[in-house]
Design a protein around this motif. Structure first.
Motif, PDB file in Angstrom:
ATOM      1  N   MET A 160      47.604 -13.654  50.058  1.00 31.40           N
ATOM      2  CA  MET A 160      46.849 -13.251  48.874  1.00 31.40           C
ATOM      3  C   MET A 160      45.655 -12.349  49.194  1.00 31.40           C
ATOM      4  N   ALA A 202      46.936 -23.405  53.675  1.00 33.65           N
ATOM      5  CA  ALA A 202      45.766 -22.620  53.282  1.00 33.65           C
ATOM      6  C   ALA A 202      45.752 -21.261  53.978  1.00 33.65           C
ATOM      7  N   PRO A 245      47.902  -7.999  50.760  1.00 38.27           N
ATOM      8  CA  PRO A 245      47.605  -6.992  49.740  1.00 38.27           C
ATOM      9  C   PRO A 245      46.628  -5.928  50.217  1.00 38.27           C
ATOM     10  N   MET A 246      45.727  -6.335  51.142  1.00 38.17           N
ATOM     11  CA  MET A 246      44.770  -5.359  51.661  1.00 38.17           C
ATOM     12  C   MET A 246      45.495  -4.242  52.408  1.00 38.17           C
ATOM     13  N   PRO A 305      47.990  -4.293  44.571  1.00 35.83           N
ATOM     14  CA  PRO A 305      49.168  -4.870  45.239  1.00 35.83           C
ATOM     15  C   PRO A 305      49.511  -6.264  44.718  1.00 35.83           C
ATOM     16  N   LEU A 306      48.488  -7.073  44.433  1.00 39.83           N
ATOM     17  CA  LEU A 306      48.765  -8.409  43.890  1.00 39.83           C
ATOM     18  C   LEU A 306      49.501  -8.308  42.562  1.00 39.83           C
ATOM     19  N   PHE A 307      49.030  -7.409  41.713  1.00 41.43           N
ATOM     20  CA  PHE A 307      49.685  -7.242  40.413  1.00 41.43           C
ATOM     21  C   PHE A 307      51.147  -6.825  40.598  1.00 41.43           C
ATOM     22  N   GLN A 308      51.389  -5.870  41.498  1.00 41.96           N
ATOM     23  CA  GLN A 308      52.765  -5.422  41.745  1.00 41.96           C
ATOM     24  C   GLN A 308      53.626  -6.563  42.280  1.00 41.96           C
ATOM     25  N   MET A 309      53.035  -7.306  43.247  1.00 46.81           N
ATOM     26  CA  MET A 309      53.742  -8.431  43.845  1.00 46.81           C
ATOM     27  C   MET A 309      54.109  -9.458  42.770  1.00 46.81           C
ATOM     28  N   PHE A 310      53.141  -9.762  41.898  1.00 46.60           N
ATOM     29  CA  PHE A 310      53.343 -10.820  40.905  1.00 46.60           C
ATOM     30  C   PHE A 310      54.295 -10.384  39.799  1.00 46.60           C
ATOM     31  N   PHE A 362      37.763  -8.358  45.405  1.00 44.73           N
ATOM     32  CA  PHE A 362      38.994  -8.605  44.655  1.00 44.73           C
ATOM     33  C   PHE A 362      39.650  -7.298  44.212  1.00 44.73           C
ATOM     34  N   ILE A 391      44.556 -28.381  49.000  1.00 43.83           N
ATOM     35  CA  ILE A 391      44.917 -27.460  50.085  1.00 43.83           C
ATOM     36  C   ILE A 391      43.714 -27.156  50.981  1.00 43.83           C
ATOM     37  N   LEU A 398      47.633 -18.795  41.994  1.00 48.02           N
ATOM     38  CA  LEU A 398      47.979 -18.443  43.378  1.00 48.02           C
ATOM     39  C   LEU A 398      46.909 -17.674  44.159  1.00 48.02           C
ATOM     40  N   LEU A 401      49.273   2.102  49.843  1.00 45.84           N
ATOM     41  CA  LEU A 401      49.359   2.640  48.485  1.00 45.84           C
ATOM     42  C   LEU A 401      48.358   3.779  48.281  1.00 45.84           C
ATOM     43  N   ILE A 454      43.801 -20.207  45.083  1.00 45.18           N
ATOM     44  CA  ILE A 454      43.936 -21.583  45.583  1.00 45.18           C
ATOM     45  C   ILE A 454      43.166 -21.764  46.885  1.00 45.18           C
ATOM     46  N   SER A 455      43.438 -20.880  47.824  1.00 44.78           N
ATOM     47  CA  SER A 455      42.867 -21.045  49.153  1.00 44.78           C
ATOM     48  C   SER A 455      41.694 -20.090  49.333  1.00 44.78           C
ATOM     49  N   THR A 456      40.495 -20.630  49.432  1.00 39.44           N
ATOM     50  CA  THR A 456      39.336 -19.757  49.625  1.00 39.44           C
ATOM     51  C   THR A 456      38.605 -20.148  50.910  1.00 39.44           C
ATOM     52  N   GLN A 500      31.107  -5.199  42.781  1.00 40.20           N
ATOM     53  CA  GLN A 500      32.358  -5.569  42.116  1.00 40.20           C
ATOM     54  C   GLN A 500      32.176  -5.845  40.629  1.00 40.20           C
ATOM     55  N   LEU A 503      48.356 -18.898  52.559  1.00 38.46           N
ATOM     56  CA  LEU A 503      47.941 -18.377  51.252  1.00 38.46           C
ATOM     57  C   LEU A 503      46.908 -17.266  51.411  1.00 38.46           C
ATOM     58  N   ILE A 504      45.967 -17.446  52.330  1.00 36.80           N
ATOM     59  CA  ILE A 504      44.954 -16.409  52.522  1.00 36.80           C
ATOM     60  C   ILE A 504      45.598 -15.133  53.062  1.00 36.80           C
ATOM     61  N   THR A 544      42.404  -5.910  46.400  1.00 39.57           N
ATOM     62  CA  THR A 544      43.709  -6.554  46.479  1.00 39.57           C
ATOM     63  C   THR A 544      44.397  -6.605  45.115  1.00 39.57           C
ATOM     64  N   LEU A 545      43.663  -6.217  44.090  1.00 32.84           N
ATOM     65  CA  LEU A 545      44.137  -6.366  42.712  1.00 32.84           C
ATOM     66  C   LEU A 545      45.486  -5.694  42.457  1.00 32.84           C
ATOM     67  N   GLN A 559      48.700  -3.504  51.987  1.00 30.34           N
ATOM     68  CA  GLN A 559      49.505  -2.784  50.992  1.00 30.34           C
ATOM     69  C   GLN A 559      48.662  -1.773  50.228  1.00 30.34           C
TER      70      GLN A 559
END
Lengths: 297, 282
Positions: free
Chosen positions: A32, A25, A36-37, B133-138, B127, B96, B152, A43, B155-157, A233, A28-29, B130-131, A39
């Motif tokens: 994910m 877990a 990315p934060m 970089p996540l898109f680029q990564m994926f 969100f 998880i 992905l 960017l 999953i883990s929150t 958001q 993953l955090i 992170t959107l 990055q």
């Protein structure tokens, strides 16, 4: 000696088991959220279109505050935040305290009905409200039937009315959600306090102001932070209810970021910079709200 | 004496008035809450013209609406995708996060507590930030248009981990010690003892995770570029893209997108409420 050694290894074994349990877990955090934060921050300091990026320093951050559409989206998010959130939270609080009354009949029925909008997907309710308020939609039909209008009013075609429709839709979708928080918190308040207040002749309004509101303060703070976070958001409603229109009068920051990244020629550096502003706003507002929430003790 | 009586009567009348007003207010709010959904269900069974006319009783045009909806969009495919993504995400996420929440509580020490507080910070990350970089990564990892790609990021929150940590707090330590003496492995204790006793927590976590997965729109909109991979919310959003709106079939699409979560709502309303507030114990 032997026993101590055994218990030492056992404790160590348990410690390692614990790590093994939580590592998936946590990884993953990190991968994910935090990665990315970072990055996105890197960017945001680059400029260019598509994959053609070079260092630009603060260029994106400067551009952001000269970009009329982005400024408009920032204003829109704050309009929703300042008008919608207080209306919704007040309504949720009033409804929760009404439903907390033990003598009330059909309590479960009322609760279910008011909570029901939460089960609707965001895209679904956005489309339902769009249909209701369209030129040939239900609201216009009713208004014409009662002679209040001659022809359909284009609610979604005018800046002010389009924003009002979004606010109405948001209140509809999220009031029950917040009410559930307040109901859960009210259940933790000993009901005899209310009975005592009743015997002392306190009016419902007095009871609300002197007992309910102060005891619910932590929950009010929590829901305020959650709603602020969510409002900053907003995406689904802006896209599906008004499509940001008319003339970007209702577009939200996330919607604009999406457009810049995926609808037009992608400019990821600029999008990342704008998304970082959301991150900063969320953090700063949460911080302020927590400080204000603490002070009123 | 009569003055007192009159005063009392006036007071009682006033009280009754307040009570009546409360009921009227609650009934009004309830009706307003239900109305858009009722409108949707009615419109799904009516001709587009009748919907525009403001007809508010169920009609008999359901089958025709269904036919034109199926002709316009691959509803079956999107429905299967949505269920597939949401169910897989819910199962993996519950496994998880529950094992992590359990690990954080049962084996807690200073270092793990520190990691836990770091994780909580992730709750504040919007969100949107992170959107990209996540898109680029994926897209580099070839995860676009895949179930793994959908699940992905969510999953883990921190929220679920916190919820399971709280429920692990009420799990008696004596029970764990007894099981250890009996030679049950640590993993065995989790699966055979914690898992069955924490049913209400799992139910709450399940409803909230499934609903969030089903409703997710931004992320699949970004990564599901192939028509075959789209979800129900994406499909109904596409329906409104044309010039002419066929309200009947549009609302049927919206209805189909709404009905799974509404059914779960009616079956598991309390679990859903607990899931939102994270308020479950034991």
């Amino acid at each position: 000696m032997d026993g101590r050694k055994k218990s030492f290894t056992l404790a160590k074994k348990h410690d390692l088991t614990g790590w093994a349990f939580l590592v998936p877990a946590v990884m993953l955090i990190i991968a994910m959220n935090f990665l990315p934060m970072v990055q996105a921050l890197i960017l945001s300091l680059k400029t260019g279109v598509g994959a053609n990026l070079r260092w630009g320093g603060a260029t994106n951050y400067i551009r952001m505050f000269q970009d009329k559409v982005f400024l408009q989206s920032l204003v829109n998010n704050f309009i929703y935040l300042i008008i919608q959130v207080p209306i919704m939270l007040t309504l949720a609080l009033v409804l929760a305290s009404l439903l907390n009354n033990k003598d009330l009949r059909f309590k479960g029925l009322f609760r279910t009905a008011i909570f029901l909008p939460c089960a609707t997907s965001l895209v679904s309710y956005a489309i339902i409200f769009r249909s209701l308020f369209s030129v040939d939609g239900f609201i216009n039909t009713v208004l014409i039937k009662f002679g209040l209008l001659d022809t359909g009013y284009n609610f979604l075609g005018h800046a002010v009315s389009a924003r009002i429709v979004i606010i109405i839709a948001l209140v509809w979708r999220w009031t029950g959600y917040n009410m559930v928080f307040y109901l859960a918190a009210l259940q933790n308040i000993d009901y005899s306090v209310y009975e005592a207040a009743k015997i002392d002749g306190a009016s419902p309004l007095q009871t609300f102001r002197k007992i309910t509101a102060p005891l619910l303060k932590p929950t009010i703070l929590l829901t305020t932070i959650i709603s602020t976070n969510g409002t900053l958001q907003l995406f689904d409603e802006s896209v599906n209810l008004t499509n940001g229109g008319p003339a970007n009068a209702t577009i939200t920051m996330s919607h604009y970021i999406y457009n810049i990244s995926f609808k037009y020629v992608p400019n990821f550096g600029y999008s990342a910079a704008m998304s970082y502003l959301i991150l900063i706003l969320v953090a700063v507002l949460a911080f302020i709200q927590m400080r204000v929430g603490d002070k009123r003790d | 004496m009569t003055d007192m009586k009159r005063k009392n009567a006036a007071l009682r009348a006033k009280k009754r008035m307040i009570k009546a007003l409360q009921y009227i207010f609650l009934i009004l709010v309830s009706l307003l809450s239900i109305f858009p959904l009722y409108y949707m269900a009615c419109a799904a069974t009516n001709k587009s013209v009748d919907v525009i006319r403001g007809k508010l009783i169920p009609g008999n045009y359901l089958i025709e609406n269904f036919k034109s909806l199926l002709a316009a969009q691959n509803v079956g495919g999107a429905m299967i995708n949505s269920f597939k993504y949401a169910i897989v995400l819910t199962l993996v996420s519950l496994l998880i996060c529950s094992i992590a929440g359990y690990g954080f509580e049962i084996y807690h020490n200073k270092r793990k507590d520190f990691v836990f507080s770091m994780i909580l910070l992730a709750m504040m990350v919007p969100f949107a930030a992170t959107l990209i970089p996540l898109f680029q990564m994926f897209s580099r990892a070839n995860l676009l248009n895949t179930t793994l790609g959908f699940i992905l990021p969510s999953i883990s929150t921190p929220f679920l981990i916190m919820m399971f940590r709280q429920s692990a707090r009420s799990f008696p330590h004596d029970l764990i010690e007894a099981a250890r003496i009996d030679g049950v492995s640590e993993v065995g204790i989790f699966f055979r003892m914690f898992f069955p006793t924490m049913r209400s927590t799992y139910a709450a976590a399940m409803t909230i995770t499934f609903m969030n997965a089903w409703n997710n729109y931004l992320w699949p909109k970004v990564i599901m570029m192939d028509e075959k991979s789209i979800t129900m919310p994406m499909l109904i959003a596409n329906l409104t893209a044309g010039y002419l709106t066929d309200y009947g079939s549009l609302m049927l699409g919206v209805f189909l997108c709404t009905i799974p979560t509404v059914i779960i709502f009616f079956l598991l309303q309390n679990s859903f409420a607990n899931g939102i507030t994270g308020a479950v114990k034991g």
